[in-house]
Write a protein that holds these residues in place. Structure first.
Motif, short mmCIF file in Angstrom:
data_model
loop_
_atom_site.label_atom_id
_atom_site.label_comp_id
_atom_site.label_asym_id
_atom_site.label_seq_id
_atom_site.Cartn_x
_atom_site.Cartn_y
_atom_site.Cartn_z
N GLY A 187 -10.69 -28.85 -2.24
CA GLY A 187 -11.93 -28.12 -2.43
C GLY A 187 -13.11 -29.02 -2.72
N GLY A 188 -14.28 -28.43 -2.71
CA GLY A 188 -15.50 -29.21 -2.89
C GLY A 188 -16.34 -28.68 -4.04
N ILE A 189 -17.11 -29.58 -4.63
CA ILE A 189 -17.99 -29.20 -5.73
C ILE A 189 -19.39 -29.72 -5.44
CG2 ILE A 189 -18.46 -29.51 -8.19
CD1 ILE A 189 -15.38 -29.94 -8.50
N SER A 190 -20.35 -28.83 -5.54
CA SER A 190 -21.73 -29.27 -5.39
C SER A 190 -22.48 -29.00 -6.68
CB SER A 190 -22.41 -28.51 -4.25
OG SER A 190 -21.95 -28.99 -3.01
N VAL A 191 -23.35 -29.93 -7.05
CA VAL A 191 -24.18 -29.75 -8.23
C VAL A 191 -25.60 -30.16 -7.88
CG1 VAL A 191 -24.60 -30.52 -10.59
CG2 VAL A 191 -22.26 -30.12 -9.84
N CYS A 192 -26.54 -29.32 -8.27
CA CYS A 192 -27.96 -29.61 -8.06
C CYS A 192 -28.26 -29.96 -6.60
CB CYS A 192 -28.43 -30.72 -8.99
SG CYS A 192 -28.20 -30.34 -10.73
N GLY A 193 -27.66 -29.22 -5.68
CA GLY A 193 -28.04 -29.35 -4.29
C GLY A 193 -27.31 -30.40 -3.48
N ARG A 194 -26.36 -31.09 -4.07
CA ARG A 194 -25.62 -32.11 -3.32
C ARG A 194 -24.17 -32.09 -3.73
NH1 ARG A 194 -28.26 -38.07 -3.52
NH2 ARG A 194 -30.40 -37.38 -3.87
N PRO A 195 -23.26 -32.48 -2.82
CA PRO A 195 -21.88 -32.67 -3.25
C PRO A 195 -21.83 -33.72 -4.36
CG PRO A 195 -22.07 -32.91 -0.87
CD PRO A 195 -23.46 -32.81 -1.40
N LEU A 196 -20.90 -33.57 -5.30
CA LEU A 196 -20.83 -34.50 -6.44
C LEU A 196 -20.75 -35.95 -5.98
CD1 LEU A 196 -18.55 -33.14 -9.30
CD2 LEU A 196 -20.95 -33.78 -9.37
N ASP A 197 -19.96 -36.20 -4.92
CA ASP A 197 -19.80 -37.58 -4.44
C ASP A 197 -21.11 -38.17 -3.94
OD1 ASP A 197 -17.15 -37.40 -5.01
OD2 ASP A 197 -16.56 -36.82 -2.98
N GLY A 198 -22.04 -37.29 -3.55
CA GLY A 198 -23.28 -37.77 -2.98
C GLY A 198 -24.32 -38.17 -4.01
N TRP A 199 -23.99 -37.99 -5.29
CA TRP A 199 -24.96 -38.30 -6.34
C TRP A 199 -24.73 -39.68 -6.92
CZ3 TRP A 199 -29.37 -36.18 -7.24
CH2 TRP A 199 -29.58 -34.81 -7.07
#
Lengths: 275, 372
Positions: free
Chosen positions: A58-70
């Motif tokens: 599954g995937g998790i997004s926070v504040c408009g981006r996937p977590l890995d993208g932050w």
């Protein structure tokens, strides 16, 4: 605006399913309360959203981006966490602890003056301004908890960011007296009203009902219900998840949804109150 | 074992209201005082010794080095003593003291324990084992070539020995992302004991020539100081001294736990690894040139915390300055108290540090700056 979302998130630890297929969305301006019995996976879900652990699926997004993208620091400026218990044996003052919350915003004289103001402000908001100069290790459990809430508030205070801001609370009122519990939940609502998405792990169903815009009920790692308190905190759900008899009432003082519960076996619910 | 940290008291007086008094003013004052103290102790270090060199002669000899002639007479031997004995000794004391002081400060932050110290955690004894192994086994294994390579091998072996000790203690005491203090101190005791027994075995195997230089390592001394030792120690001590303070904010956050540090945008694992490598490099280099000198790493950061609070942004540079002051001061004492004999400095710091440590343990009262 979507602040945080999990899609089909699963987590296994030591051969056990901690979370299975949890999909959840939190919008800007709302308080979502995570409720459920001990071991249901509430804190695990919060830790996944905080990025402490990674889901197996599954995937998790926070504040408009996937977590890995932050990048870690950029995320830290818009997402803060109040964990369950924090041990700190070094004699920082309460104010200094709150100032540590400003670390993601860089150093420099300009920021440190701003940080000072923000930190005092946040201590004020949790009703701990008078503790500013006290040494953190000398504070009571409840006082420490409020200082940690102030630290988390300071972390995401005072900047305009794209993608919104997110506040994660893991039983942030567990050491507080009833008055302060209400105070901190009211504060969570205020913070949400400023456009922050708030996710709170809550044990007290009445606090969840009174202050949550939406309630997510977890049971053995599964999301069994998610919606407004009236739709979710029904005697049927409470009975199934907690094994408790339950009647729903209106709090005569506030008009909010209130639950009266008792162990199933020993209860006979008066006719007039049966839902 | 009860893992409670032992809180210690202190009165912080009028500065207790941080809102009324920005903390940077206080720490700036503390830093200024420390630099002043450092200047005083350095001057004392080059002025004091068995051979008399008057202050004006000192100034003349130093001025000569940069091509200035001052009208004060001095002998060639005075110049030689100053330039080749006292100056390198003071310089080495500064490097080693600063490395031990800042190393202690960083370890205490990393382990979230004010009692952590390169000595207590076995880094020093691990490093000493490495150095002793080179002395005793070097010639046996490497033959005549070893003599020339010792200068390089010794710091390297000391570094590897210290690294092995740190990694062992860190791995043993880390559970679920947090350091368990009881486990840490016990792990330090165990690593110290193991390294100590292996060192003992090597001492047992050594011949009398080796034994003499072994004693130097195990008791700690700046007596072997010359410019070559200074230059050998400089890179591995100066680099960590410059880099460790950059981790100060991350270490502050990590005092709240690795998870919270992560929430605040710091990669706790990366910071831990970096800090361990830097501390081990500097302490390893310090041990390689001066042997095992205890308690500086414990006492210096503790004193700075008492005065300036636990923020690593002031504790780390402060502990480096404080460590340098303490060590150069202790060295002045070590070489004058029984002059012309040269006491091992480890004996002096231990004699001062032991009671200080006991005071630290006994003076427990709740909740002051001194609680760490």
């Amino acid at each position: 605006m979507l602040i945080a979302s999990t899609t089909g998130v699963s987590l296994h630890l030591g051969g056990r399913d901690i979370l299975s297929d949890v999909s959840l969305e939190v919008r800007a301006g709302e308080v979502v309360a995570l409720v459920g019995p001990n071991g249901a996976g509430k804190s695990s879900l919060l830790r996944l959203i905080a990025g402490e652990t990674r889901p197996d699926h599954g995937g998790i997004s926070v504040c408009g981006r996937p977590l890995d993208g932050w990048p870690m620091a950029a995320l830290a400026r818009r997402r803060s966490v109040v964990p369950q218990d924090i041990q700190l044996d070094f004699a920082f003052t309460a104010l200094e602890v709150v100032l540590i919350g400003r670390s993601p915003h860089g150093a420099g004289r300009e920021e440190s003056r701003r940080a000072q103001g923000i930190a005092l402000d946040c201590l004020e908001r949790v009703g701990a301004a008078h503790l500013a100069a006290r040494f953190y290790p000398s504070l009571s459990g409840g006082e420490r908890q409020r200082v940690q809430i102030a630290r988390a508030l300071a972390q995401i205070a005072g900047i305009e960011v794209d993608g919104g801001r997110c506040l994660l609370l893991d039983e942030h009122t567990s050491n507080l007296d009833p008055a302060h519990q209400h105070g901190m939940f009211r504060l969570a609502r205020e913070v949400a009203a400023e456009g922050v998405g708030v996710i709170a792990v809550v044990h007290d169903l009445n606090l969840a009902a009174a202050y949550g815009d939406r309630i997510a009920v977890l049971d053995r790692g599964e999301l069994v219900a998610f919606g407004p308190p009236e739709a979710v905190l029904t005697p049927a759900v409470i009975g199934q998840v907690f094994g408790l008899a339950c009647v729903t009432l209106r709090n005569p003082l506030t008009g909010s949804l209130t639950l009266a519960t008792a162990p199933l076996a020993s209860t006979s619910i008066p006719q007039g109150l049966r839902a | 074992m009860d893992a409670e940290v032992l809180p210690l008291p202190v009165k912080r007086g009028a500065a207790a209201d941080p809102a009324a008094r920005p903390s940077w003013t206080r720490s700036a004052l503390v830093m200024a005082a420390l630099w002043l103290g450092l200047a005083v102790v350095v001057l004392a270090g080059i002025a004091i010794g068995p051979a008399r060199i008057a202050p004006l002669q000192l100034a003349t000899i130093l001025a000569e080095q940069i091509g200035l002639a001052l009208p004060v007479e001095h002998t060639a031997s005075q110049a030689a003593i100053l330039m080749n004995i006292r100056l390198p000794r003071v310089a080495l004391g500064l490097l080693v003291g600063a490395a031990l002081g800042m190393g202690g400060a960083a370890l205490q932050g990393l382990f979230r324990n004010p009692l952590a110290d390169p000595g207590l955690l076995g880094i020093s004894s691990g490093a000493a084992l490495g150095a002793v192994a080179v002395i005793v086994l070097g010639t046996a294994w490497l033959g005549a070539a070893a003599a020339g390579m010792t200068a390089i091998l010794m710091p390297l072996a000391a570094f590897l020995g210290g690294l092995a000790a740190t990694v062992a203690v860190y791995a043993i005491s880390r559970r679920h992302g947090r350091i368990e203090r009881g486990a840490m101190l016990l792990a330090g005791v165990a690593v110290n004991a193991s390294a100590g027994s292996m060192t003992g075995l090597l001492v047992y195997l050594s011949d009398s020539e080796q034994l003499k230089s072994l004693t130097f390592w195990l008791m700690g001394s700046l007596g072997g100081a010359d410019w070559r030792a200074v230059w050998a120690a400089a890179p591995l001590t100066v680099l960590p001294l410059l880099l460790l303070p950059r981790l100060a904010r991350a270490l502050n956050a990590m005092l709240l736990g690795d998870a919270v540090a992560g929430h605040l945008g710091f990669d706790a694992n990366r910071v831990s690894r970096l800090a361990v490598i830097l501390v081990t490099a500097s302490v390893g280099a310090a041990v390689a040139v001066s042997g095992v000198i205890g308690f500086i790493g414990l006492v210096a950061p503790h004193l700075i915390r008492l005065i300036a609070g636990p923020d690593h942004r002031s504790v780390m540079p402060g502990a480096a300055l404080g460590g340098a002051i303490l060590l150069v001061g202790a060295d002045i004492f070590a070489r004058t108290v029984a002059a012309p004999a040269d006491l091992p400095i480890g004996v002096v710091t231990g004699a001062l540090g032991g009671p200080f440590f006991i005071w630290l343990l006994l003076r427990r009262a709740p909740h002051g700056r001194g609680s760490c």
